[in-house]
Design a protein around this motif. Structure first.
Motif, PDB file in Angstrom:
ATOM      1  N   LYS A 138     -66.357  23.086  22.733  1.00 17.90           N
ATOM      2  CA  LYS A 138     -66.803  24.005  23.779  1.00 17.90           C
ATOM      3  C   LYS A 138     -68.291  23.822  24.049  1.00 17.90           C
ATOM      4  O   LYS A 138     -68.735  23.822  25.201  1.00 17.90           O
ATOM      5  CB  LYS A 138     -66.518  25.451  23.346  1.00 17.90           C
ATOM      6  N   LYS A 139     -69.069  23.631  22.985  1.00 16.70           N
ATOM      7  CA  LYS A 139     -70.508  23.430  23.115  1.00 16.70           C
ATOM      8  C   LYS A 139     -70.804  22.145  23.890  1.00 16.70           C
ATOM      9  O   LYS A 139     -71.700  22.112  24.746  1.00 16.70           O
ATOM     10  CB  LYS A 139     -71.133  23.352  21.719  1.00 16.70           C
ATOM     11  N   SER A 140     -70.046  21.086  23.602  1.00 12.88           N
ATOM     12  CA  SER A 140     -70.282  19.809  24.266  1.00 12.88           C
ATOM     13  C   SER A 140     -69.968  19.886  25.758  1.00 12.88           C
ATOM     14  O   SER A 140     -70.672  19.286  26.583  1.00 12.88           O
ATOM     15  CB  SER A 140     -69.446  18.702  23.610  1.00 12.88           C
ATOM     16  N   GLN A 141     -68.919  20.637  26.123  1.00 13.30           N
ATOM     17  CA  GLN A 141     -68.563  20.764  27.540  1.00 13.30           C
ATOM     18  C   GLN A 141     -69.603  21.578  28.299  1.00 13.30           C
ATOM     19  O   GLN A 141     -69.951  21.269  29.448  1.00 13.30           O
ATOM     20  CB  GLN A 141     -67.178  21.409  27.675  1.00 13.30           C
ATOM     21  N   LYS A 142     -70.125  22.602  27.650  1.00 15.38           N
ATOM     22  CA  LYS A 142     -71.178  23.405  28.278  1.00 15.38           C
ATOM     23  C   LYS A 142     -72.434  22.560  28.454  1.00 15.38           C
ATOM     24  O   LYS A 142     -73.087  22.608  29.510  1.00 15.38           O
ATOM     25  CB  LYS A 142     -71.478  24.628  27.401  1.00 15.38           C
ATOM     26  N   SER A 155     -70.713  14.838  40.062  1.00 16.70           N
ATOM     27  CA  SER A 155     -69.464  14.095  39.901  1.00 16.70           C
ATOM     28  C   SER A 155     -69.381  13.373  38.559  1.00 16.70           C
ATOM     29  O   SER A 155     -68.365  12.761  38.242  1.00 16.70           O
ATOM     30  CB  SER A 155     -69.316  13.068  41.033  1.00 16.70           C
ATOM     31  N   GLY A 156     -70.459  13.434  37.763  1.00 10.15           N
ATOM     32  CA  GLY A 156     -70.460  12.774  36.468  1.00 10.15           C
ATOM     33  C   GLY A 156     -70.512  11.264  36.547  1.00 10.15           C
ATOM     34  O   GLY A 156     -70.068  10.567  35.630  1.00 10.15           O
ATOM     35  N   GLU A 157     -71.074  10.729  37.620  1.00 11.05           N
ATOM     36  CA  GLU A 157     -71.164   9.273  37.771  1.00 11.05           C
ATOM     37  C   GLU A 157     -72.179   8.658  36.813  1.00 11.05           C
ATOM     38  O   GLU A 157     -72.025   7.521  36.386  1.00 11.05           O
ATOM     39  CB  GLU A 157     -71.538   8.921  39.212  1.00 11.05           C
ATOM     40  N   SER A 158     -73.234   9.406  36.496  1.00  9.37           N
ATOM     41  CA  SER A 158     -74.259   8.901  35.585  1.00  9.37           C
ATOM     42  C   SER A 158     -74.007   9.388  34.156  1.00  9.37           C
ATOM     43  O   SER A 158     -73.946   8.590  33.219  1.00  9.37           O
ATOM     44  CB  SER A 158     -75.652   9.332  36.053  1.00  9.37           C
ATOM     45  N   ILE A 159     -73.869  10.700  33.993  1.00  8.36           N
ATOM     46  CA  ILE A 159     -73.592  11.267  32.671  1.00  8.36           C
ATOM     47  C   ILE A 159     -72.073  11.376  32.525  1.00  8.36           C
ATOM     48  O   ILE A 159     -71.458  12.383  32.871  1.00  8.36           O
ATOM     49  CB  ILE A 159     -74.269  12.635  32.504  1.00  8.36           C
ATOM     50  N   HIS A 160     -71.472  10.314  32.057  1.00  8.08           N
ATOM     51  CA  HIS A 160     -70.014  10.232  32.022  1.00  8.08           C
ATOM     52  C   HIS A 160     -69.380  11.344  31.198  1.00  8.08           C
ATOM     53  O   HIS A 160     -68.425  11.989  31.621  1.00  8.08           O
ATOM     54  CB  HIS A 160     -69.568   8.880  31.463  1.00  8.08           C
ATOM     55  N   LYS A 161     -69.922  11.546  29.999  1.00  8.04           N
ATOM     56  CA  LYS A 161     -69.312  12.531  29.110  1.00  8.04           C
ATOM     57  C   LYS A 161     -70.287  12.927  28.025  1.00  8.04           C
ATOM     58  O   LYS A 161     -71.216  12.194  27.684  1.00  8.04           O
ATOM     59  CB  LYS A 161     -68.038  11.979  28.475  1.00  8.04           C
ATOM     60  N   ILE A 162     -70.076  14.103  27.481  1.00 11.92           N
ATOM     61  CA  ILE A 162     -70.728  14.534  26.249  1.00 11.92           C
ATOM     62  C   ILE A 162     -69.602  14.985  25.327  1.00 11.92           C
ATOM     63  O   ILE A 162     -68.890  15.940  25.633  1.00 11.92           O
ATOM     64  CB  ILE A 162     -71.749  15.655  26.497  1.00 11.92           C
ATOM     65  N   GLN A 163     -69.447  14.278  24.229  1.00 13.30           N
ATOM     66  CA  GLN A 163     -68.251  14.426  23.393  1.00 13.30           C
ATOM     67  C   GLN A 163     -68.628  14.579  21.930  1.00 13.30           C
ATOM     68  O   GLN A 163     -69.475  13.852  21.422  1.00 13.30           O
ATOM     69  CB  GLN A 163     -67.373  13.185  23.580  1.00 13.30           C
ATOM     70  N   PRO A 164     -68.010  15.530  21.227  1.00 15.92           N
ATOM     71  CA  PRO A 164     -68.266  15.655  19.785  1.00 15.92           C
ATOM     72  C   PRO A 164     -67.530  14.585  18.993  1.00 15.92           C
ATOM     73  O   PRO A 164     -66.383  14.245  19.302  1.00 15.92           O
ATOM     74  CB  PRO A 164     -67.737  17.056  19.458  1.00 15.92           C
ATOM     75  N   ILE A 165     -68.206  14.012  17.994  1.00 14.15           N
ATOM     76  CA  ILE A 165     -67.583  13.048  17.090  1.00 14.15           C
ATOM     77  C   ILE A 165     -68.043  13.359  15.669  1.00 14.15           C
ATOM     78  O   ILE A 165     -69.022  14.077  15.458  1.00 14.15           O
ATOM     79  CB  ILE A 165     -67.943  11.592  17.436  1.00 14.15           C
ATOM     80  N   ARG A 166     -67.343  12.799  14.700  1.00 13.03           N
ATOM     81  CA  ARG A 166     -67.739  12.972  13.306  1.00 13.03           C
ATOM     82  C   ARG A 166     -68.741  11.870  12.948  1.00 13.03           C
ATOM     83  O   ARG A 166     -68.539  10.704  13.270  1.00 13.03           O
ATOM     84  CB  ARG A 166     -66.522  12.917  12.387  1.00 13.03           C
ATOM     85  N   SER A 167     -69.804  12.253  12.260  1.00 12.37           N
ATOM     86  CA  SER A 167     -70.878  11.298  11.969  1.00 12.37           C
ATOM     87  C   SER A 167     -70.416  10.143  11.093  1.00 12.37           C
ATOM     88  O   SER A 167     -71.030   9.076  11.096  1.00 12.37           O
ATOM     89  CB  SER A 167     -72.058  12.020  11.316  1.00 12.37           C
ATOM     90  N   ASN A 168     -69.322  10.318  10.337  1.00  9.86           N
ATOM     91  CA  ASN A 168     -68.848   9.210   9.502  1.00  9.86           C
ATOM     92  C   ASN A 168     -68.037   8.194  10.307  1.00  9.86           C
ATOM     93  O   ASN A 168     -67.662   7.149   9.800  1.00  9.86           O
ATOM     94  CB  ASN A 168     -68.017   9.730   8.324  1.00  9.86           C
ATOM     95  N   GLU A 169     -67.776   8.501  11.589  1.00  7.00           N
ATOM     96  CA  GLU A 169     -66.999   7.599  12.431  1.00  7.00           C
ATOM     97  C   GLU A 169     -67.884   6.538  13.087  1.00  7.00           C
ATOM     98  O   GLU A 169     -67.399   5.472  13.464  1.00  7.00           O
ATOM     99  CB  GLU A 169     -66.252   8.384  13.511  1.00  7.00           C
TER     100      GLU A 169
END
Length: 234
Positions: A138-142, A155-169
């Motif tokens: 939820k934080k990443s989408q906001k 339209s998100g053409e430049s900032i494609h996505k902000i996505q949570p990941i695990r740091s060990n990945e």
């Protein structure tokens, strides 16, 4: 150019008893990500550090000091890697009521303040933040919404996505943790009887030496290898 940005924050909670807070990111061309992650794994193997273990600031110790030296040197030796950190030196002076905002509102503003230096509408970005809790998605989408709106990228053409990941990945995420941890530690106010970690101080000195910065002053705006911004409450 398409970039991957890896972000993390340290001591971001409002009432955790720690004076400072850091939010930082390392960004790199997407085409270089695999190579750099492989180099980090090679450093772990060379230093007899388990590949599935995370190299984190909280795990710094004398036994693995050379590992952290090698990771710091890797960052400064690879020109494609860039670091940006925003440091809040004193959370106790924050007055959210005065600005009609919550701590979370302010947190998003600070995250954008850190990222806005990196974003360029001529490039595209995949941004990843470390998973902290069940609210990370939820934080990443906001944050994505705030960032896109702030640079008119609806339209998100430049900032494609902000996505949570695990740091060990992703190994690069562990570099971010080390650098923001070092900046925060270098600016922290400790009790008079507190005994500082000698290994951590040695890593801080290595970063100072390689960056040419004392970690307590804002960098010049054009500095893009190791950029530090000290944020002051008005």
């Amino acid at each position: 150019m398409e970039y991957n940005i890896y972000c993390d924050e340290s001591c971001h909670l409002e009432n955790d008893g720690i004076n400072d807070m850091s939010i930082g990111a390392i960004w790199v061309p997407k085409s270089n990500v695999y190579k750099i992650n492989s180099l980090i794994r090679e450093i772990k193997i060379k230093n007899n550090f388990h590949l599935k273990s995370e190299a984190k600031w909280t795990k710094v110790c004398t036994k693995h000091l050379q590992l952290y030296f090698d990771l710091v040197d890797l960052f400064f030796n690879v020109s494609e890697l860039k670091f940006r950190c925003l440091l809040i030196p004193n959370k106790s002076v924050l007055d959210h009521n005065r600005f009609n905002q919550t701590h979370d509102d302010w947190y998003y503003k600070m995250y954008f303040e850190m990222l806005s230096y990196i974003f360029d509408n001529n490039n595209s970005y995949n941004t990843y933040i470390d998973i902290k809790d069940t609210n990370s998605y939820k934080k990443s989408q906001k944050l994505h919404e705030v960032c896109c709106n702030s640079v008119y990228d609806f339209s998100g053409e430049s900032i494609h996505k902000i996505q949570p990941i695990r740091s060990n990945e992703v190994e690069i995420m562990q570099l971010v943790d080390i650098f923001i941890g070092a900046v925060a530690y270098a600016n922290r106010k400790f009790p008079e009887d507190h005994i500082k970690s000698i290994p951590k101080q040695k890593i801080i000195e290595r970063i100072k030496q390689r960056s040419g910065r004392n970690l307590k002053k804002t960098s010049m705006l054009r500095e893009d290898k190791f950029n530090l911004f000290i944020w002051r409450a008005r």
